[in-house]
Each structure stands twice: as structure tokens, then as C-alpha cells.
Scaffold this motif. Structure first.
Motif, PDB file in Angstrom:
ATOM      1  N   GLU A 124     -43.007   8.826 -86.049  1.00 13.93           N
ATOM      2  CA  GLU A 124     -43.801   8.472 -84.867  1.00 13.93           C
ATOM      3  C   GLU A 124     -44.280   7.024 -84.906  1.00 13.93           C
ATOM      4  N   ALA A 125     -45.093   6.666 -85.896  1.00 10.69           N
ATOM      5  CA  ALA A 125     -45.700   5.336 -85.942  1.00 10.69           C
ATOM      6  C   ALA A 125     -46.058   4.979 -87.380  1.00 10.69           C
ATOM      7  N   PRO A 126     -46.187   3.700 -87.691  1.00 10.55           N
ATOM      8  CA  PRO A 126     -46.559   3.292 -89.050  1.00 10.55           C
ATOM      9  C   PRO A 126     -47.998   3.679 -89.379  1.00 10.55           C
ATOM     10  N   GLY A 127     -48.274   3.821 -90.671  1.00  5.45           N
ATOM     11  CA  GLY A 127     -49.622   4.026 -91.161  1.00  5.45           C
ATOM     12  C   GLY A 127     -50.141   2.761 -91.816  1.00  5.45           C
ATOM     13  N   ARG A 128     -51.213   2.897 -92.578  1.00  7.46           N
ATOM     14  CA  ARG A 128     -51.853   1.725 -93.174  1.00  7.46           C
ATOM     15  C   ARG A 128     -50.934   1.030 -94.179  1.00  7.46           C
ATOM     16  N   ASP A 129     -50.302   1.798 -95.070  1.00 11.53           N
ATOM     17  CA  ASP A 129     -49.427   1.191 -96.073  1.00 11.53           C
ATOM     18  C   ASP A 129     -48.240   0.499 -95.417  1.00 11.53           C
ATOM     19  N   GLU A 130     -47.681   1.134 -94.394  1.00 12.98           N
ATOM     20  CA  GLU A 130     -46.540   0.545 -93.690  1.00 12.98           C
ATOM     21  C   GLU A 130     -46.942  -0.738 -92.966  1.00 12.98           C
ATOM     22  N   ASP A 131     -48.145  -0.737 -92.408  1.00 13.59           N
ATOM     23  CA  ASP A 131     -48.644  -1.915 -91.701  1.00 13.59           C
ATOM     24  C   ASP A 131     -48.811  -3.094 -92.648  1.00 13.59           C
ATOM     25  N   GLU A 133     -47.110  -3.550 -95.590  1.00 13.59           N
ATOM     26  CA  GLU A 133     -45.835  -3.972 -96.181  1.00 13.59           C
ATOM     27  C   GLU A 133     -44.777  -4.322 -95.154  1.00 13.59           C
ATOM     28  N   GLY A 134     -44.938  -3.856 -93.924  1.00  7.98           N
ATOM     29  CA  GLY A 134     -43.944  -4.145 -92.896  1.00  7.98           C
ATOM     30  C   GLY A 134     -42.701  -3.290 -92.984  1.00  7.98           C
ATOM     31  N   LEU A 135     -42.775  -2.154 -93.693  1.00  7.41           N
ATOM     32  CA  LEU A 135     -41.646  -1.243 -93.842  1.00  7.41           C
ATOM     33  C   LEU A 135     -42.101   0.175 -93.519  1.00  7.41           C
ATOM     34  N   PRO A 136     -41.243   0.994 -92.905  1.00  3.89           N
ATOM     35  CA  PRO A 136     -41.632   2.370 -92.583  1.00  3.89           C
ATOM     36  C   PRO A 136     -41.582   3.282 -93.802  1.00  3.89           C
ATOM     37  N   PHE A 137     -42.481   4.236 -93.830  1.00  7.79           N
ATOM     38  CA  PHE A 137     -42.498   5.286 -94.847  1.00  7.79           C
ATOM     39  C   PHE A 137     -42.523   4.710 -96.273  1.00  7.79           C
ATOM     40  N   VAL A 138     -43.601   4.011 -96.586  1.00  5.24           N
ATOM     41  CA  VAL A 138     -43.765   3.487 -97.944  1.00  5.24           C
ATOM     42  C   VAL A 138     -45.013   4.040 -98.625  1.00  5.24           C
ATOM     43  N   GLY A 139     -45.823   4.808 -97.905  1.00  8.98           N
ATOM     44  CA  GLY A 139     -47.006   5.418 -98.494  1.00  8.98           C
ATOM     45  C   GLY A 139     -46.658   6.756 -99.143  1.00  8.98           C
ATOM     46  N   THR A 239     -37.138  18.118 -87.832  1.00  9.62           N
ATOM     47  CA  THR A 239     -37.743  18.740 -89.006  1.00  9.62           C
ATOM     48  C   THR A 239     -39.182  18.250 -89.132  1.00  9.62           C
ATOM     49  N   PHE A 240     -39.905  18.770 -90.109  1.00  7.91           N
ATOM     50  CA  PHE A 240     -41.309  18.415 -90.274  1.00  7.91           C
ATOM     51  C   PHE A 240     -41.461  16.970 -90.744  1.00  7.91           C
ATOM     52  N   HIS A 241     -42.539  16.345 -90.321  1.00  8.90           N
ATOM     53  CA  HIS A 241     -42.885  15.022 -90.826  1.00  8.90           C
ATOM     54  C   HIS A 241     -43.403  15.163 -92.254  1.00  8.90           C
ATOM     55  N   PRO A 242     -43.021  14.259 -93.158  1.00  4.18           N
ATOM     56  CA  PRO A 242     -43.508  14.362 -94.550  1.00  4.18           C
ATOM     57  C   PRO A 242     -45.033  14.419 -94.657  1.00  4.18           C
ATOM     58  N   ALA A 243     -45.753  13.710 -93.781  1.00  7.28           N
ATOM     59  CA  ALA A 243     -47.215  13.749 -93.819  1.00  7.28           C
ATOM     60  C   ALA A 243     -47.727  15.162 -93.547  1.00  7.28           C
TER      61      ALA A 243
END
Length: 271
Positions: A124-131, A133-139, A239-243
Motif C-alpha cells: 500500500e504505502a511506505p512506513g517510517r523505515d522505508e521513508d 531509506e527510500g526503499l520499500p519493505f525494509v522494516g 495475499t496478506f500484507h507482512p505487517a
């Protein structure tokens, strides 16, 4: 009764971080409890000056500067349509000012992985860690996603990962329908340029947005859909979101079934 001691600055910051307040939207603090009428009233202007001073208080320039949502959506569609490559699309997003999320996010979170991959994952959208680092799904959810795709023989060198919204909403709030519609043409063009064999939507928001369904993730997960780019029909699965799996680990078994279905489909589709 002895009153509770006032919290320290460190305790307040920890509370704000836990509540999701981890970014500043203005340079100066705003006291929203202050009485707006408490300030001393300005001196009344002379009658001859009133006609000149009153219109100057109307913030017409600020109102005109705010783009209408319909205009922003149209601008996004036109910009996305002419992007010939993923790099060009990224540059267009860097310059695009039609979405207000850009002005509160730290940086653009465009994508990660192999742009020639056969499978593409979209959240859906980036979270704090992604914001940061500038990369998706890094938290934490990104680490779980890495383990999930590793279980079927994939890693980020063999997959492409992106989000419907490329900028983090303040405090990780849910993107508004207008924000989603403004960003939708860009992720649609991104999918078209990557042209994967299989598209995987992670979670309910990306599934409903990209697969045009109003059903919840419990009913859509594990089902195959047709995603039409206009030039090709791509097999898509939700499928389910990892979060969500981090909050509800009992559903990991269902997610594993979805991953096995993805692996089987990759074997059946010739590269």
C-alpha cells in the motif's frame, strides 16, 4: 492526594513515537489550546484606509495554489502515460507536485529489486523505515517479506517490489481515496513497464485498488485474477500484507499456501 510527576521530555518523545507521531509538519509548534480571541485586537484603521486593508487579508494566492484533486489525477495520468522507462517514471514522480504526501515525506520510495523479474509484489504505502531509506519493505514487515519469498526460492534479485503510494503518509495514517487515485496511474504504468508474469498484491488496500474488487482480503487471498495492462493480461493473486502477519501470526499458514501457489504458477509459465 499527591499529583503524578510531570513526564520528562524523553518520556513524552517515547509516547509520541509509540503513537505514530514521528515527523514534524511545521517548523514552529502550534498551541491549539490557546484562545484565538485572547490576543489584543489590532487598532482600528481610519475609514479611508479600511477599503484598502480588508481585501489584503484574504489569502487568495494560497487558495489558488492548491491544485484540485481532479486536475492532479488528470496530470498524473498524462505524466505516467508518456514515461518510456522505469527511470523516466521515477524522474517524473520526483518532479510531480500533485500529491500533498510528497511535501510531508522524507523522500520518494519508488521500488526495489529486479525490474526484469517475473514476479512483482505491490503493497500500500511506505512506513517510517522505508521513508528514511527510500526503499520499500525494509522494516520488520520487509524482513518478513524477505523470508516469505525466500521460502519459494526468491530474493530481491529475482523479484520487484513497490507500493501503490510512493510517499509515506504522516504518522503512517491510511492514505485518502484522493491520494490513492492521484498515485494510481504511476503504479499502473510501473506494472506495465516491469511486465511481470505474476503480480502479487499485498494486503487489502492494494488488492482492492489494483484488482478492482470491494471484497475483503479474507475472501480475495489465494484467488487468481486477471490484471489487464492494456497490452497484456497478467495473472494476479492477493495475499496478506507482512505487517498484518506480524500482528496475526496465525494466518501465516494461509500465506504459505498462497506462496506455494505463486511458486507453482511460475513453474507453469515459461520465462
Amino acid at each position: 492526594m499527591t499529583p503524578d510527576p510531570a513526564p520528562t521530555a524523553q518520556q513524552l518523545l517515547a509516547f509520541y513515537l509509540e503513537a505514530g507521531v514521528d515527523c514534524a509538519l511545521t517548523d514552529e509548534p502550534v498551541n491549539r489550546l490557546a484562545d484565538p480571541d485572547a490576543a489584543a485586537p489590532p487598532r482600528e484603521a481610519a475609514p479611508a484606509q479600511r477599503a484598502r486593508t480588508v481585501p489584503a487579508t484574504i489569502p487568495t494566492a494560497r487558495v489558488e495554489a492548491a491544485p484540485a484533486p481532479e486536475a492532479a489525477i488528470t496530470s498524473a495520468r498524462e505524466a505516467a502515460r508518456i514515461a518510456p522507462t522505469l527511470e523516466a517514471l521515477r524522474e517524473l514522480l520526483e518532479k510531480f507536485d500533485g500529491c500533498a504526501l510528497k511535501h510531508t515525506a522524507t523522500r520518494l520510495v519508488f521500488a526495489d529489486g529486479n525490474p526484469k523479474a517475473r514476479v512483482m509484489f505491490v503493497g500500500e504505502a511506505p512506513g517510517r523505515d522505508e521513508d528514511l531509506e527510500g526503499l520499500p519493505f525494509v522494516g520488520r514487515s520487509g524482513k518478513l517479506l524477505d523470508r516469505m519469498i525466500a521460502a519459494i526460492g526468491l530474493d530481491r534479485s529475482k523479484a520487484y517490489i513497490a507500493n501503490v503510494i510512493p510517499w509515506r503518509p504522516p504518522g503512517n495514517r491510511t492514505p485518502t481515496p484522493q491520494e490513492t487515485q492521484i498515485c494510481l496511474p504511476f503504479i499502473q504504468r510501473q506494472i506495465e513497464l516491469v511486465d511481470p508474469d505474476i503480480l502479487v498484491t499485498l494486503g487489502n488496500p492494494s488488492t482492492q485498488t489494483l484488482l478492482s474488487t470491494r471484497e475483503g482480503i479474507m475472501r480475495t487471498r489465494g484467488r487468481w485474477f486477471d490484471y489487464d495492462t492494456g497490452t497484456r493480461v497478467i495473472r494476479a493473486i492477493a495475499t496478506f500484507h507482512p505487517a498484518y502477519l506480524l500482528r496475526s501470526p496465525s494466518y501465516k499458514r494461509m500465506s504459505w499456501q498462497d506462496l506455494r501457489a505463486i511458486a507453482k504458477a511460475l513453474e507453469q509459465v515459461s520465462p
